[in-house]
Design an enzyme around this catalytic site. Structure first.
Site, short mmCIF file in Angstrom:
data_model
loop_
_atom_site.label_atom_id
_atom_site.label_comp_id
_atom_site.label_asym_id
_atom_site.label_seq_id
_atom_site.Cartn_x
_atom_site.Cartn_y
_atom_site.Cartn_z
N LYS A 32 23.96 38.99 4.31
CA LYS A 32 23.84 39.52 2.94
C LYS A 32 23.23 40.92 2.91
CE LYS A 32 19.39 37.63 1.70
NZ LYS A 32 18.44 38.34 1.01
N THR A 33 22.31 41.22 3.85
CA THR A 33 21.70 42.56 3.87
C THR A 33 22.78 43.61 4.10
OG1 THR A 33 19.68 41.59 4.76
CG2 THR A 33 19.90 43.97 4.93
N GLU A 225 17.45 38.12 -3.38
CA GLU A 225 16.61 36.91 -3.44
C GLU A 225 16.44 36.44 -4.88
OE1 GLU A 225 15.91 35.51 -0.75
OE2 GLU A 225 15.72 37.00 0.83
N GLN A 255 17.54 28.21 -0.67
CA GLN A 255 16.34 28.82 -0.10
C GLN A 255 15.32 29.19 -1.18
OE1 GLN A 255 16.99 31.53 3.39
NE2 GLN A 255 19.15 31.35 2.83
N ARG A 607 15.89 29.43 10.45
CA ARG A 607 15.31 30.64 11.09
C ARG A 607 15.73 30.71 12.56
NH1 ARG A 607 15.60 33.12 7.44
NH2 ARG A 607 16.50 31.27 6.53
#
Length: 750
Positions: A32-33, A225, A255, A607
């Site tokens: 997504k970044t 986010e 999340q 993670r």
């Protein structure tokens, strides 16, 4: 265009759909970044949008800075002109410009949590309330929750439901504390963190001209986010995007883990209701983790009812099965984790920084730290005492804050008698009372000390005021580094630290030098247009924990799962998977709470890139007592195809358990059901049909008892150690055992 070539079809769709409301549902590790970065680059490069018209709200300032640098490589220096940063940093910048509309000075101070707690402590004391009932943490949390729901003190005091809540909690004066706290903040020219968003909402509500100005400026609004936004943040973005409707939100409902900070998952779940013509893109391909980890994580989150459906998948290798360790105690769990890291690091030629240990609460780090230290494995703790929270740093920062904003009450209290200048608490109290009674700024009292104080104290405060005035002149004429250097020297703070020749004193002196280095770095950075001390102080006040982490040594990372959001590591250990710890006993009051805990577990598992380890202990010291533990329900929710119990470790554990049982107490046996639990050749006892544990408060030597596992035995000795009573019992088939009576289930036979 070149930068679009490397994107998969949904990613490309998300980048190219620039007009109208867009929601990008981005699964863990789905890039997504990269999408956000290319979306901004595409707006500037292909659509010709002026970077000044783009607002991008990120999770950390560090993420914003990194993203700007990456966009720069695509579109050039123009990228620097985008408005990019966290909600707090972006709207603090707007409030600086518009502060006068709300009655604040443009150089208002931003109070951190410590400042806020200190002010609440003062208010509670002045109101003559019980500080054990009105604890700063509790009161601040209540006020913060109200602000995040846009409830000001006036509404708070007049709302019967809120009043009933406070009465039920035996804290009926919280509303009054909120009122005085807010008035004192205002008088000190200060805002706390929540005020930055609360006051932005007030600005946009009460000043349509200001709202219109920023609506016209921000033609494209992007929020990263989004699942972690609260009501206050949501309303700000909705208002800003109301004119052009070019709002793009990016997030993953799976999340959403910050409800305790006021985040509302309904913002993302109900976004389509606010924008019926919403364009939705799902990024479902995971580039981070192995197939095993992705599929295991999917099996976890599938148990949640409240979610936006998506099918996260990966083309990565299948990878190793998830390893599950069970330990006799929390210390044993630490030893297992440390020895596994040691072996994996050496066998696979990995760095320490490739490993992370994640836990539900900070207190769990102790056992991990001890085990890592014993094996000489370097580690760092994220979320511990940060550099900017150290006393010597806060002292110098308070001098700088007071020089910039001389009505800052908390800064004044911190520095007026440090280094010592003969101004005691009584004199400080007199000055504060004079400011309130005459309704004048504190600085006016300080500047005219002879009108309010006598003798040595009056002279000392006069000299202090003269010094602060000289600092103000420096700040106006010089940049942040030159001003800070002058303040550090002339305040006497540097000399005070330099004269302390203890190891701690030298460390404190070096820390202050490091702060001055950081200010020099800020001044030398060409991206910072405003080099003033006030601008530097604002930047520091808005740093998040992730922004502060500058430790580049090769270390294993220890952190809470909440702190791990957005990070990735080759190998991850999620420890303490026990009922009442994870899920937390505080989060089992409702389905919503339990689903948030499950999302937290999902975040923890995702993670990991290559290898995931899960562990739990069968006994753990909590609140000073050794407690029985049972494995977390979450472990049973993972598809068993993806897990293997570490047999080698389980055997070693059983041996260690047998050797150390006398020290661990009977609590350690709970949940162990395998054949390796037999001691020698003796089979575990089957309790008699009428077995019911007796009250052992008056258990005596010589009494016969029955234990559900060890069978019949005789009490040979009673020992008292602090608050604990232990019994040494000679069992017919198992020999002598020492049991903690507060945990052992014993039936007194005779």
């Amino acid at each position: 265009m070149d930068y679009l070539e490397g994107l998969n079809p949904p990613q490309r769709q998300a980048v190219e759909q620039t007009e109208g409301p867009v929601m990008i549902i981005a699964g863990a590790g789905s890039g997504k970044t990269r999408v956000l970065m290319y979306r901004i680059a595409h707006l500037i490069h292909a659509k010709g949008v002026d970077p000044f018209n783009i607002l991008s709200l990120t999770f950390t300032n560090k993420a914003a800075s990194e993203m700007k640098q990456r966009i720069e490589r695509v579109v050039g220096l123009e990228a620097r002109n985008t408005w990019m940063g966290t909600f707090h940093s972006t709207f603090a910048k707007i409030l600086r410009v518009e502060a006068d509309k709300l009655g604040y000075p443009s150089n208002f101070t931003i109070y951190d949590t410590d400042d806020s707690k200190s002010l609440i402590r003062s208010v509670v004391k002045e109101m003559k309330l019980d500080d054990k009932v009105y604890k700063p943490n509790t009161v601040l949390s209540r006020i913060s929750g109200a602000k995040n729901r846009l409830i000001g003190w006036q509404t708070y005091l007049n709302d019967p439901y809120i009043k009933a809540d406070d009465d039920a909690a035996m804290k009926p004066k919280v509303g009054e504390i909120y009122r005085v706290y807010q008035q004192r903040l205002f008088k000190s020219g200060a805002m706390d963190f929540d005020d930055l968003l609360f006051n932005t909402n007030v600005l946009f509500r009460d000043h349509p001209d200001a709202l219109n100005k920023y609506q016209q400026r921000f033609k494209y609004v992007m929020v990263d986010e989004f699942q972690d936004t609260n009501l206050s943040q949501y309303l700000i973005t909705k208002k800003l995007a109301a004119v052009h409707q070019n709002i793009c939100v990016v997030g993953d409902d799976a999340q959403s883990i910050y409800a305790f900070r006021g985040a509302d998952i309904q913002n993302i779940l109900n976004f389509e209701k606010d924008y019926p013509d919403l364009f939705v893109v799902k990024l479902e391909q995971n580039y981070r983790s192995t197939k095993t980890i992705v599929e295991a994580a999917n099996s976890i989150i599938a148990k949640n009812k409240a979610q936006l459906k998506k099918d996260v998948w990966t083309e990565n290798v299948t990878g190793d099965l998830i390893e599950l360790f069970k330990a006799a105690s929390d210390n044993e769990e630490g030893r297992i984790v440390a020895s596994t890291i040691f072996e994996e690091r050496n066998n696979k030629k990995l760095n320490n920084s490739d490993f992370a240990i994640l836990y539900r609460t900070n207190s769990q780090s102790r056992a991990m730290e001890e085990a890592l230290r014993k094996m000489s494995i370097p580690y760092k703790i994220v979320g511990g005492l940060s550099f900017y929270q150290r006393k010597e740093i806060k002292d110098l920062m308070a001098y700088m804050r007071f020089a910039v904003n001389s009505v800052d009450e908390e800064a004044f209290k911190r520095i007026i008698n440090y280094p010592k200048r003969g101004v005691g608490d009584t004199s400080v109290e007199k000055m504060m009372i004079a400011a309130y009674e005459h309704d004048i700024p504190l600085w006016e009292v300080v500047n005219n000390s002879s009108s309010f104080l006598t003798g040595r104290a009056a002279n000392s405060v006069h000299d202090f005021a003269t010094m602060i005035k000289s600092f103000k002149v420096e700040i106006e004429r010089k940049d942040a580094f030159e001003s800070a250097s002058t303040i550090a020297k002339q305040s006497g703070l540097l000399r005070e630290l330099y004269e302390d020749k203890t190891i701690e004193g030298l460390n404190r002196y070096e820390n202050v030098q490091e702060l001055l280095n950081a200010i020099k770095e800020y001044v030398d950075n060409s991206e910072n247009e405003d080099k003033s001390l006030g601008a530097f102080l604002q930047e520091i006040a808005l740093l998040t924990d992730n922004d502060r982490d500058k430790d580049t040594t090769d270390s294993v990372t220890l952190m809470t799962i909440h702190s791990s959001k957005g990070l990735e590591f080759k190998q991850v250990f999620v420890v303490g998977l026990e009922e009442d710890l994870f899920p937390s006993q505080m989060m089992m009051q409702s389905r919503e709470d339990l689903e948030e805990e499950r999302r937290l577990f999902y975040v923890a598992t995702t993670r990991a890139m290559d290898k995931l380890y899960l562990s739990y202990a069968l006994s753990r010291y909590r609140y000073g007592r050794l407690l029985n533990c049972e494995q977390s329900r979450f472990l049973e929710e993972i598809d068993p195809l993806h897990i293997k119990v570490n047999k080698k470790m389980a055997t070693a554990l059983a041996n260690s358990f047998r050797n150390s049982y006398a020290d661990e107490g009977s609590a350690s046996f709970k949940g162990l059901k395998k054949p390796e639990l037999r001691t020698g050749t003796a089979k575990l006892h089957t309790p008699s049909p009428d077995f019911k544990p007796s009250n052992t408060n008056n258990l005596q030597e010589g009494q016969k008892i029955e234990h559900p596992k060890f069978g019949y035995g005789m009490v040979s000795k009673i020992e008292i150690e602090g608050a604990n009573r232990k019994a040494v019992i000679s069992f017919d088939n198992f020999g002598d055992k020492t049991l903690l009576l507060s945990f052992a289930k014993l039936r007194i036979v005779e």
